[in-house]
Design an enzyme around this catalytic site. Structure first.
Site, PDB file in Angstrom:
ATOM      1  N   SER A 147       0.842  -1.208   0.000  1.00  0.00           N
ATOM      2  CA  SER A 147       0.000   0.000   0.000  1.00  0.00           C
ATOM      3  C   SER A 147       0.873   1.252   0.000  1.00  0.00           C
ATOM      4  O   SER A 147       2.012   1.236   0.494  1.00  0.00           O
ATOM      5  CB  SER A 147      -0.900  -0.005   1.234  1.00  0.00           C
ATOM      6  OG  SER A 147      -1.533   1.241   1.393  1.00  0.00           O
ATOM      7  N   TYR A 206      -1.154  -0.187  10.697  1.00  0.00           N
ATOM      8  CA  TYR A 206      -1.417  -0.525   9.294  1.00  0.00           C
ATOM      9  C   TYR A 206      -0.236  -0.080   8.428  1.00  0.00           C
ATOM     10  O   TYR A 206       0.279  -0.835   7.601  1.00  0.00           O
ATOM     11  CB  TYR A 206      -2.713   0.155   8.812  1.00  0.00           C
ATOM     12  CG  TYR A 206      -3.079  -0.236   7.394  1.00  0.00           C
ATOM     13  CD1 TYR A 206      -3.660  -1.471   7.134  1.00  0.00           C
ATOM     14  CD2 TYR A 206      -2.815   0.612   6.323  1.00  0.00           C
ATOM     15  CE1 TYR A 206      -3.973  -1.846   5.833  1.00  0.00           C
ATOM     16  CE2 TYR A 206      -3.132   0.248   5.019  1.00  0.00           C
ATOM     17  CZ  TYR A 206      -3.711  -0.985   4.780  1.00  0.00           C
ATOM     18  OH  TYR A 206      -4.010  -1.366   3.503  1.00  0.00           O
TER      19      TYR A 206
END
Lengths: 248, 474
Positions: free
Chosen positions: A141, A154
């Site tokens: 990501s 995250y």
């Protein structure tokens, strides 16, 4: 036309990017093993792939059940009759308030987003090294590029995954194995549904198309959409003392 | 081994290769520290239904110590010398003791392993499992002929103590049985008494293959060791040219330095440099020569260099320097590049060897695949069930594995010639044989007798290396 990959495992195939990749692979003629926790969703995906003329097998598995990974990997490889491609697309991003310090959520993100990838890439990497060929695709990501205040665990899990995949690429490249790291921005999936402040939203299918395109050419990967690459470049140039004052 | 994983499926993965690097697989690897841990691993593997293979130093050229997707039990950690009697030369060792570990302990007492291959790296269990031979096979037989007794941990949960008098069927099947019956956990061997740490060596040039055989025949009665290097790139009238080395033990009274000095370990050490370069770097310089023209040049230079020494000149060399030629250049196998190499070593009965080896060398040339290294040896029969030993000769040939399909096809052609001549093969070297080749070479009767023992010791067929899957799928 014969597919680039005859046999593939897609981990996290019950929805989102993983599902889109599985569908595209099946459409190319690849025999796909669908791996995820939710059996009903997997069966739905497998059924739709079969209806479209593709081949998919369902394997229910929680990627955080690390003790079960190796045996399941062997079972899948035996079922498929070998392996050419592993896609790790499993990921979670539970909502974390800025005032919240929830280790349970942090651990879940590290386990699913990072450790699960390691648990699956280890047997695949060993197999591909021995076979002198194979492809690994990991869905990381843009969030792994800098440590943002809103998503510490995250971001850390994706930064770890990006770094891990780069190491795998350096380790396995000399054996003819390619490792592709896909770094999407905001993707229109269940994981992002309802989250505020989303922009440049792309569909899972667009990410899947780019991921398989890069992997098919043996590319290292990149950002989806590409403009996130420029953003990441700029973000990395911002000194830490400035970055900490920005509202990210 | 510090604690077993929750399931053997979670044992650490390693990519394990044969010494030739042409075959490899991802395997789960665990290394027990003693016989108890090894037995526990076998019991666990039985319960979990996971196939097992055993691995020592990994010096077999092909796949006997590889087990794709299964468990490889690495015995190198079980490396204690359990007892040593310097009056009788009898030693009890754990399976992971290497030849180097053994001679370093026993040579100062005047004992040298009766059989050693071209490298000191193999473990003694590996030597027994593959029934390894040396340059003196024609005189003293293979490793198995010097094993007095062993303990074998089998998948049936029992440990069998075996000798020529006890469990003799297991004794003769496990030696040379490539680890298919169980794991050696203790070996008792008798070593060779030597009066000096030196050998008297003579190099004899042979201009043709015929001449090589003639020189061997002439020298065999008086030689302790005899080995022939053959120029695999020579053809026509020069086919089979090479240099034979004969070595003989030195008696104490003929040792110019005296046994007290030559039996010391330091006197046996291999040189630390070759032509001024550190040994560990030399393989890098070899790599550019690992092509057909490069090897032609090297082989030709080596052959003609033999003209520089006076015929009949004898020189003294330490046991290690003569025996362990493969250890002079560490990592020499890497010079072959990532594709690796294979060694093809047929054993052919005495009466047919001259014709068969000529045909083999000619066939290699005709196919444009000359062997890079060729070694000729004389052998004798031995009593082990799946032995490669016979009253005949062997021709070991190294081939780069770059053009794999072409090389395998050539080896299958050569195998037809060898089998038709009543020849055999050596599982420590093999990477190419097929089940039918093995059945024809060893005979159905021998295989049936071997499998009868295996069914008794390993009723579930737990032990299955990649070699077994390839050549003995039944």
């Amino acid at each position: 036309m014969s597919p680039t990959w005859q046999r593939a495992i897609v981990v996290g195939a019950s929805s989102g990017i993983g599902e889109a990749i599985a569908r595209r692979l099946a459409a190319l003629g690849t025999r796909v093993a669908l791996v995820a926790r939710r059996e009903a969703e997997l069966s739905r995906v497998a059924g739709e792939i079969a209806k479209a003329g593709g081949k998919a097998e369902v394997f229910v598995h929680d990627v955080a059940d690390f003790d079960a990974t190796s045996a399941l990997f062997d079972r899948i490889v035996a079922t498929l009759g070998g392996l050419d491609l592993l896609v790790y697309a499993a990921g979670v991003m539970p909502a974390v308030e800025e005032s919240e310090w929830a280790f349970t959520k942090d651990r879940q993100m590290i386990e699913v987003n990072l450790l699960g990838a390691m648990a699956w890439c280890n047997p695949a990497g060993a197999r591909f090294e021995a076979a002198r060929g194979g492809t690994i695709v990991g869905i990381s990501s843009i969030a792994g590029e800098r440590g943002r205040r809103g998503a510490p665990a995250y971001g850390a899990s994706k930064a770890g995954l990006t770094s891990y995949l780069e190491s795998l690429r350096n380790r396995l490249g000399r054996y003819g194995v390619s490792v592709t790291t896909v770094k999407p921005g905001f993707v229109d999936t269940a994981m992002t549904k309802g989250k505020p402040g989303l922009f440049w939203l792309v569909s899972p299918d667009r990410v899947a198309a780019r991921a398989l395109g890069w992997a098919g050419r043996g590319c290292t990967g990149g950002f989806v959409p590409a403009r996130w690459g420029l953003v990441a470049f700029i973000l990395k140039l911002i000194p830490s003392f400035v970055f900490r004052r920005l509202n990210f | 081994m510090s604690g077993l994983p929750s399931s053997l499926a979670n044992a650490p993965l390693r990519v394990v290769d044969g010494f030739g690097m042409a075959v490899r697989a991802a395997c789960r690897c665990l290394a027990p520290r003693d016989a108890g841990e090894l037995a526990e691993l076998l019991a666990r593997a039985t319960r979990e239904g996971m196939s097992v293979a055993f691995r020592g130093s990994g010096r077999s050229y092909g796949d006997p110590a590889i087990n794709a997707s299964g468990l490889v039990i690495d015995t190198t950690g079980m490396n204690r010398i359990l007892s040593w009697d310097p009056t009788t030369g009898v030693v009890d060792v754990e399976p992971g003791v290497t030849i180097e570990g053994l001679w370093r302990r026993t040579l100062p007492d005047g004992f040298w392993p009766a059989v050693v291959p071209g490298t000191m790296a193999p473990t003694l269990a590996g030597c027994a499992a593959m029934n390894v031979h040396g340059k003196n096979n024609f005189k003293v037989g293979p490793t198995g002929d010097h094993v007095l007794e062993f303990d074998l941990a089998a998948p049936d949960g029992r440990t069998y103590t075996c000798s020529r008098d006890q469990n003799e069927d297991v004794f003769h099947a496990a030696i040379g049985g490539f680890g298919a019956l169980g794991a050696f956990t203790r070996l008792r061997l008798r070593l060779k008494h030597v009066e000096s740490g030196l050998l008297e060596v003579e190099a004899i040039r042979n201009r043709t293959l015929e001449e090589a055989f003639d020189i061997f025949e002439q020298r065999l009665p008086a030689a302790d060791y005899l080995v022939g290097w053959i120029d695999g790139t020579a053809s026509g009238r020069s086919l089979g040219r090479g240099v034979i080395h004969q070595a003989n033990y030195l008696t104490a009274d003929r040792d110019p330095e005296g046994p007290a000095k030559t039996l010391r370990i330091a006197r046996q050490d291999l040189p630390s440099t070759i032509l001024g370069f550190p040994r560990s770097l030399v393989w890098h310089f070899m790599a550019p020569f690992m092509t057909a023209p490069g090897l032609w040049w090297l082989n030709t230079a080596k052959y003609f260099a033999s003209y520089l020494s006076r015929p009949g000149r004898k020189y003294l060399q330490s046991h290690a320097a003569f025996a362990f030629l493969l250890d002079y250049v560490p990592n020499w196998r890497l010079a072959y590049g990532r594709a690796g190499f294979i060694q093809y070593q047929p054993f052919v009965p005495h009466g047919a060897a001259r014709r068969v080896f000529r045909e083999i060398l000619e066939r290699c040339r005709a196919r444009g695949t000359p062997p890079y290294l060729v070694v000729l040896k004389r052998h004798r029969p031995d009593p082990f069930l799946l032995t490669h030993g016979l009253d005949g000769w062997s021709l070991a040939m190294d081939f780069p594995a770059r053009q794999r399909e072409q090389l395998w096809a050539l080896c299958h052609e050569l195998t037809e010639i060898v089998v038709a001549a009543g020849g055999k093969f050596y599982f420590a070297k093999d990477a190419v044989l097929r089940p039918t080749d093995v059945e024809r070479a060893f005979g159905r009767d021998r295989l049936d007798r071997f499998f009868a023992v295996k069914r008794r010791l390993d009723p579930q067929g737990l032990i299955r290396s990649d070699l077994m899957r390839r050549v003995l799928p039944a």
